[in-house]
Design an enzyme around this catalytic site. Structure first.
Site, mmCIF file in Angstrom:
data_model
loop_
_atom_site.group_PDB
_atom_site.id
_atom_site.type_symbol
_atom_site.label_atom_id
_atom_site.label_comp_id
_atom_site.label_asym_id
_atom_site.label_seq_id
_atom_site.Cartn_x
_atom_site.Cartn_y
_atom_site.Cartn_z
ATOM 1 N N ASN A 18 4.091 11.425 -40.518
ATOM 2 C CA ASN A 18 4.807 10.332 -40.979
ATOM 3 C C ASN A 18 5.082 9.198 -39.926
ATOM 4 O OD1 ASN A 18 7.650 9.274 -42.273
ATOM 5 N ND2 ASN A 18 8.230 9.659 -40.142
ATOM 6 N N ILE A 75 0.775 11.557 -31.079
ATOM 7 C CA ILE A 75 -0.221 12.109 -31.902
ATOM 8 C C ILE A 75 -1.539 11.585 -32.269
ATOM 9 C CG2 ILE A 75 1.438 13.618 -32.797
ATOM 10 C CD1 ILE A 75 0.722 10.548 -34.536
ATOM 11 N N TYR A 81 -1.951 -2.629 -41.944
ATOM 12 C CA TYR A 81 -1.062 -1.512 -42.378
ATOM 13 C C TYR A 81 -1.665 -0.977 -43.795
ATOM 14 C CZ TYR A 81 3.198 0.943 -44.187
ATOM 15 O OH TYR A 81 4.156 1.818 -44.720
ATOM 16 N N LYS A 124 -3.078 2.774 -44.826
ATOM 17 C CA LYS A 124 -2.477 3.415 -45.767
ATOM 18 C C LYS A 124 -3.301 3.989 -46.669
ATOM 19 C CE LYS A 124 1.462 4.178 -43.923
ATOM 20 N NZ LYS A 124 1.888 5.540 -43.279
ATOM 21 N N THR A 174 13.871 1.976 -43.806
ATOM 22 C CA THR A 174 13.533 2.288 -42.404
ATOM 23 C C THR A 174 13.426 1.057 -41.463
ATOM 24 O OG1 THR A 174 11.078 2.142 -42.783
ATOM 25 C CG2 THR A 174 12.261 4.134 -43.715
#
Length: 309
Positions: free
Chosen positions: A108, A82, A179, A183, A213
């Site tokens: 996600n 994606i 990261y 975000k 996760t």
């Protein structure tokens, strides 16, 4: 249990494991038909090694789709990247060709390449920004183009987008400069998309979840460990009810918001708002500016602690 998403078609990226899988299963339990996307890569985004113990026949997207169908729901797998135009466009096309519509997009997908800034390679920066921020942008762009076309054709949608930020994007996180930046960018993208797409009946919100996760179970091992008994606050399934609600028509009127969610807690994040201000109506000298800043900071709320400090 009420089925909040009967008749809706939902696409969830990164849905082969963790939060994405929990979201896909929860939407299906609420009556949605689900497009389960997952590229099936390692934790750092690299191709999965041959013989990886975590590999599943047909890939994790196919496994989750099969799990949904076995429970009586409807789902199809999508294995595209994606973070490419082709992959993002095909996600939307898969929903339309399979189910004839797309109502909700849940972004996600992501991975980690953690390094302190002085050790962070350019490739590691680019790879993480690509999958998180560019991946959100491209799927959102192609879904929005479809919903705009529907509106112009006299079929205004009740469309929903749920983006995934992080506490790292809101406060920063040591060793996660790439990261955290990605975000934080997702939050800004959410606010812009909510404003731009409102005319087409699209609501856009973001969550900043804390859950167990692949990306957190080792980095924050002690915090993420499952308890021997009682409520498992870090189970990814705790986050999904909010995502399902935001992805349903029940969330009408809620857009441009960021929600922090962990365990049984939901917090509406206020974001950047003006704090103490001084205006002299003329240019400051450097010394005056510094003196004024010190005075303003005594009136300001202290910043939140960066994760890991």
């Amino acid at each position: 249990m009420s089925a909040l998403c009967d008749g809706r078609v939902v696409a969830v990226t990164g849905a082969g494991r963790g939060l994405g899988r929990a979201h896909a299963l929860a939407f299906a339990a609420h009556g949605a038909r689900v497009v389960v996307n997952d590229l099936d890569v390692a934790l750092d985004g690299a191709p999965r090694p041959t013989g990886d113990a975590d590999a599943r026949p047909g890939g994790p997207a196919a496994a989750v789709a099969a799990e949904i169908r076995a429970a009586g729901g409807e789902a199809t797998a999508h294995g595209g990247d994606i973070a490419t135009t082709e992959g993002a466009a095909s996600l939307v096309t898969t929903a339309l060709r399979t189910y004839g519509r797309l109502d909700t997009l849940v972004n996600n997908a992501g991975f980690l390449r953690d390094r302190m800034l002085v050790n962070l390679d350019e490739d590691d920066w680019d790879a993480v920004l690509r999958v998180h921020l560019k991946g959100h942008f491209l799927t959102l762009k192609h879904a929005a183009a479809h919903w705009r076309a529907e509106t112009r054709a006299g079929r205004p949608p009740a469309a929903r987008v749920v983006n995934t930020s992080s506490g790292a994007g809101l406060l920063g996180s040591l060793g996660q400069g790439n990261y955290s930046a990605a975000k934080a960018g997702i939050v800004a993208l959410t606010l812009v998309a909510a404003a731009e797409l409102a005319r087409y009946g699209v609501h856009v919100n973001a969550i900043a979840p804390a859950a167990r996760t692949r990306m957190t179970e080792h980095t924050f091992a002690e915090t993420m460990a499952a308890p021997a008994a009682g409520f498992d606050a870090m189970a990814p399934e705790n986050v999904s009810p909010l995502v399902v609600w935001l992805g349903s028509t029940a969330s009408e009127g809620v857009t441009g918001r960021v929600f922090e969610t962990e365990g049984g807690r939901i917090t509406v994040m206020d974001g950047w708002r003006p704090g103490p201000t001084a205006d002299r109506g003329a240019r400051w000298t450097a010394a005056e500016a510094g003196e004024t800043v010190h005075k303003l900071l005594t009136q300001a709320t202290p910043p939140g602690a960066v994760y890991g400090t």
